[in-house]
Design a protein around this motif. Sequence first.
Motif, short mmCIF file in Angstrom:
data_model
loop_
_atom_site.label_atom_id
_atom_site.label_comp_id
_atom_site.label_asym_id
_atom_site.label_seq_id
_atom_site.Cartn_x
_atom_site.Cartn_y
_atom_site.Cartn_z
N UNK A 21 -8.53 13.71 -13.60
CA UNK A 21 -7.64 14.65 -12.84
C UNK A 21 -8.74 15.75 -12.11
N UNK A 22 -8.60 15.55 -10.79
CA UNK A 22 -9.39 16.31 -10.06
C UNK A 22 -8.71 17.50 -8.86
N UNK A 23 -9.56 18.15 -8.65
CA UNK A 23 -8.93 19.06 -7.51
C UNK A 23 -9.31 18.30 -6.13
N UNK A 24 -8.54 18.85 -4.89
CA UNK A 24 -9.03 18.08 -3.82
C UNK A 24 -9.97 18.93 -3.01
N UNK A 25 -10.22 20.12 -3.59
CA UNK A 25 -10.88 21.06 -2.93
C UNK A 25 -12.57 20.32 -2.83
N UNK A 26 -13.14 20.39 -1.85
CA UNK A 26 -14.52 19.94 -1.89
C UNK A 26 -14.67 18.52 -1.79
N UNK A 27 -13.64 17.60 -1.61
CA UNK A 27 -13.55 16.35 -1.55
C UNK A 27 -13.41 15.83 -0.20
N UNK A 28 -13.85 14.34 0.23
CA UNK A 28 -13.95 14.00 1.50
C UNK A 28 -12.64 13.32 1.59
N UNK A 29 -12.01 13.66 2.73
CA UNK A 29 -10.93 12.96 3.51
C UNK A 29 -11.37 12.17 4.61
N UNK A 30 -10.89 10.87 4.77
CA UNK A 30 -11.27 9.96 5.69
C UNK A 30 -10.12 9.70 6.46
N UNK A 31 -9.82 9.82 7.49
CA UNK A 31 -8.47 9.90 8.53
C UNK A 31 -8.82 8.83 9.43
N UNK A 32 -8.06 7.45 9.47
CA UNK A 32 -8.14 6.19 10.28
C UNK A 32 -7.11 6.57 11.30
N UNK A 33 -7.47 6.95 12.56
CA UNK A 33 -6.25 6.92 13.57
C UNK A 33 -6.20 8.70 13.55
N UNK A 34 -6.86 9.11 14.77
CA UNK A 34 -6.80 10.76 15.03
C UNK A 34 -5.79 11.14 15.79
N UNK A 35 -4.41 10.58 15.94
CA UNK A 35 -3.67 10.87 16.82
C UNK A 35 -2.82 12.18 16.51
N UNK A 36 -1.62 12.27 17.01
CA UNK A 36 -0.89 13.48 16.50
C UNK A 36 -0.66 13.80 15.05
N UNK A 37 -0.47 12.75 14.00
CA UNK A 37 -0.33 12.85 12.85
C UNK A 37 -1.53 12.89 12.12
N UNK A 57 -9.08 7.88 1.71
CA UNK A 57 -8.63 7.26 2.95
C UNK A 57 -7.24 7.31 3.29
N UNK A 58 -6.86 8.02 4.54
CA UNK A 58 -5.45 8.00 4.93
C UNK A 58 -5.30 6.97 6.11
N UNK A 59 -4.40 6.41 6.16
CA UNK A 59 -4.32 5.37 7.54
C UNK A 59 -3.39 5.88 8.14
N UNK A 60 -3.49 6.00 9.73
CA UNK A 60 -2.42 6.47 10.44
C UNK A 60 -2.61 5.91 12.00
N UNK A 61 -2.61 4.72 12.02
CA UNK A 61 -2.72 3.74 13.26
C UNK A 61 -1.57 3.29 13.45
N UNK A 62 -1.46 2.99 14.94
CA UNK A 62 -0.30 2.46 15.52
C UNK A 62 -0.04 0.96 15.19
N UNK A 63 1.22 0.56 15.82
CA UNK A 63 1.88 -0.86 15.54
C UNK A 63 1.11 -1.93 16.35
#
Length: 337
Positions: free
Chosen positions: A75-91, A136-142
Motif C-alpha cells: 500500500x503506497x502513496x501516489x505522491x512522488x511516484x512516476x506516472x507515464x501517460x501514453x497519448x497526450x491529447x485532451x484526456x 502507465x495510463x493509456x489514452x490513445x485513439x481508435x
Amino acid sequence: AANKLLVVGAFCIGTTQIDLHYCQKKGVVVFNAPYSNTRSVVELAVGQIIMLMRNIFPRSVEIHNGQWNKTAENSREVRGKNLGIVGYGNIGKQLSVLAEAMGMRVYYYDLEDRLALGNAKKCNTLEDLLNVSDVVSLHIDDSISNHNFIGERELAQMRDGAYFINLSRGFVVDIPALEKALKNGKLAGAAIDVYPDEPRRNGPFSTPLQGIPNVILTPHIGGSTEEAQMNIADFVPNKIMDYINSGNTVDALNFPNIRLPKQNNAHRFLHIHRNLPGVMAHINEVLAQYEMNISGQYLSTNKELGYVITDLDKDYNKDVIRALKKVEHTIKFRVLY
C-alpha cells in the motif's frame, strides 16, 4: 440512400462506426464530442491510480468476505511516484495536470509533438516511458494502427511491480499478454475499462482478467457520468444546428473548418465540391453572369473537398441556383437564407 442528409452527430468521441470518407464524398458533415466527457475519464483514472496503489479492492473483497486484514503491505502513496501517460491529447493533458497536483512526476509519450503542461516531461520513445513509470495510463485513439499497441514486448519493458490502466480502446492491449504479466507478478495491478469484444447490451460478460487480485474491471464507463451526458447532449446538437443555420463547420471531423458570423440583409450560399482546379472560378463566373454582388466569400479546402460560403447583398432568382448546382464537380449546394 439518404440523399438529403446534411449532417451526422456522434454522441461520443470515437467515430469508427461512421464512414467519414464516404460522408465527405457525399457532402455530409460529421461532428463528434471530443471534449464533453474528458473530465469524467480523467477523474476515473485518478481514482484508479489511488485504488491500485493503495491495494484497496483486495482489502474491500476481504471485508465483504468477512475477513479483517489491516496491513500496510503493498500500500503506497501516489505522491512522488512516476506516472507515464501514453497519448497526450485532451484526456492525457488534463490527467497530467491533476496527477501533478497530487505530487506525481508526469512523463508522456505521443506520436505528435505536444507541448508539455506544468512540469511534465516528454519521452522520445514508448520504451523510455515504460522504463521510468510506476503507473502507465493509456489514452490513445481508435486508429487501426494501434491494434495491440501494448503487447508482451511492451509489458516486459515496464518496471517490475508497476500498474497499468487502460481507459482508451479495448483492442489496443493484448489481453492474454496482460493476463500473463499480472499472474506472474510482473505487474502489481491493473484497471481495465475497455475490452476487445464488448456486448451490445447489458448482460453476461467474461474476460480472462476476471478473478485476478488487484485488477479493477469496469464496463466501459470511463465517460459515463450524468455530467458528461449533459455536456454531450448540449455540444453535439449545437454543432449540428450551427452548421444548418449558419454553415459553420468548426470541429467537423471530415470537412474544412469555417466559422462565420450570421449576416443581416444578405443571402448565403453554401457550395460543397470536389477540390479540383477551376471549380471556384466557375462558381464566380455564374455569379458574375447573373450580376450577383458578393459581400463576402470564404473558401476552405482539404485534400479532397472544397467548401465555399458566399454572402450576397442582392436578391437572386432560381436560375442562379440551377446554374450553381450544375457547376462541374458539385457535391451539394444549399441556399441558407
